[in-house]
Scaffold this active site. Sequence first.
Site, mmCIF file in Angstrom:
data_model
loop_
_atom_site.group_PDB
_atom_site.id
_atom_site.type_symbol
_atom_site.label_atom_id
_atom_site.label_comp_id
_atom_site.label_asym_id
_atom_site.label_seq_id
_atom_site.Cartn_x
_atom_site.Cartn_y
_atom_site.Cartn_z
ATOM 1 N N LYS A 186 29.520 -28.627 50.789
ATOM 2 C CA LYS A 186 29.832 -28.265 52.173
ATOM 3 C C LYS A 186 31.105 -28.964 52.665
ATOM 4 O O LYS A 186 31.661 -29.818 51.975
ATOM 5 C CB LYS A 186 28.630 -28.568 53.076
ATOM 6 C CG LYS A 186 27.340 -27.857 52.629
ATOM 7 C CD LYS A 186 27.382 -26.346 52.850
ATOM 8 C CE LYS A 186 26.363 -25.571 52.021
ATOM 9 N NZ LYS A 186 25.020 -25.500 52.522
HETATM 10 C C1 LIG Z 1 23.565 -25.070 52.273
HETATM 11 C C2 LIG Z 1 22.830 -24.258 53.271
HETATM 12 C C3 LIG Z 1 21.608 -24.666 53.810
HETATM 13 C C4 LIG Z 1 20.823 -25.827 53.279
HETATM 14 O O1 LIG Z 1 21.467 -27.031 53.379
HETATM 15 P P1 LIG Z 1 20.774 -28.344 52.713
HETATM 16 O O2 LIG Z 1 21.523 -29.482 53.338
HETATM 17 O O3 LIG Z 1 21.017 -28.237 51.240
HETATM 18 O O4 LIG Z 1 19.342 -28.336 53.063
HETATM 19 C C5 LIG Z 1 21.072 -23.935 54.841
HETATM 20 N N1 LIG Z 1 21.669 -22.822 55.291
HETATM 21 C C6 LIG Z 1 22.821 -22.364 54.769
HETATM 22 C C7 LIG Z 1 23.435 -21.130 55.331
HETATM 23 C C8 LIG Z 1 23.433 -23.057 53.720
HETATM 24 O O5 LIG Z 1 24.559 -22.584 53.171
#
Ligand SMILES: *Cc1c(COP(=O)(O)O)cnc(C)c1O
Length: 395
Positions: free
Chosen positions: A191
């Site tokens: 991210k």
């Molecule tokens: C990555 C992601 C998540 C989950 O994030 P985590 O921190 O891994 O729990 C939720 N929603 C979307 C749209 C994502 O891309």
Amino acid sequence: MIQQLDELTALPFALPDIGDAEIAEVVDTLQSGWLTTGPKTRKFEQDFADRIGVKHALAVNSATAGLHLSLEACGIKRGDKVLTTTMTFTATAEVIRYFGADPVFVDIDPATFNMDVAAVRAILENTTGIKAIMPVHFAGEACDMDPLLKLADQHGLKVIEDAAHALPTTYKGRMIGTLGDATVYSFYVTKTLATGEGGMVVTNDDEMAARIKIMRLHGISKDVFDRYQLSDKPTWHYDVVNPGFKYNMTDIAASIGLHQLQKIDRFASRREQIANAYGEAFKDLPVRCPKNSRPDDQHAWHLYVLRLDLEKLSIDRNRFIELMNERKIGTSVHFIPLHLQSYWSNKYDLKPQDFPVASKTFECIVSLPIYTKMRDDDVARVIDAVKTILKDATI
Ligand SMILES: *Cc1c(COP(=O)(O)O)cnc(C)c1O
């Protein structure tokens, strides 16, 4: 040719951008002895709240945890319904099932891949029992929040935003994170702010913040750090007020987050530069490039999702990915819509034709690398590969 390919280094689909400051801060934390939630997490929360411009920021160990806690603080119960998009990662919807509640999936806008507001309106007019709506700011572009907030208000719904892609993102001059009842960020390794695993819930709602704070750590009325601070109660005292969860962030993760947060604008402008380079390079190819549909808004460009014009091509999306793989360029697909995943389609008897836009879109999308560790020659390499592959395949 084969030999040349062997000599190529792999260009991964995504990589975190961790600098010396993050490394030094982690070392400092390790030497301090305070590894779990403590002063670094406090500071990360404070800095994050300041950057978003919101009253409360609550650090957690994933966005999934943050979404779960946010719905819990809304009082979601078994049998309730929560409206969300089919074009998301399964985490957005799975947290609804944690309560025995049911997601109601909505199709997407063909231009932005965000939830289709007209479809949301139609569902709300024809469905009883919906308690909340979970918009996902796809790829880092804000959903059209004004009509969504108005609909939520008219129907008495809570708005929990999945901002896993949306740091930093603005909507009509307002920061995402300041609009809904709660907004949740992910710090997963791919991210735009990466701590490996981690997440943040932001809210201006004091009651929701208080509830989330208790429930993220076992339903204990004081968290670990406060327990060791001076107060009128003895330091060993705590009270369990609910069966909560174990969702707190470690100071090790917060150490990374503190420094990543200071770079998010610089990171975003580099990703925007890459997006612009791709858009310019691909404009005459049989593809549709993603664009920022409200140019005055900040788009976080977490993803660059190219849409292949399959009618003009002799190859399909999967073959395109194979050809990129041959050139050792990592790609991905965001997302396989949830209505096409076994669990969701079986559980709710969902058919591809129930979500015509998302089903059709899925066939022709591919996500290209877009991250700050890419050098200009990496970007040029992706451009050259996409151009060559698509020109060769143009009918
Ligand atoms: C990555 C992601 C998540 C989950 O994030 P985590 O921190 O891994 O729990 C939720 N929603 C979307 C749209 C994502 O891309």
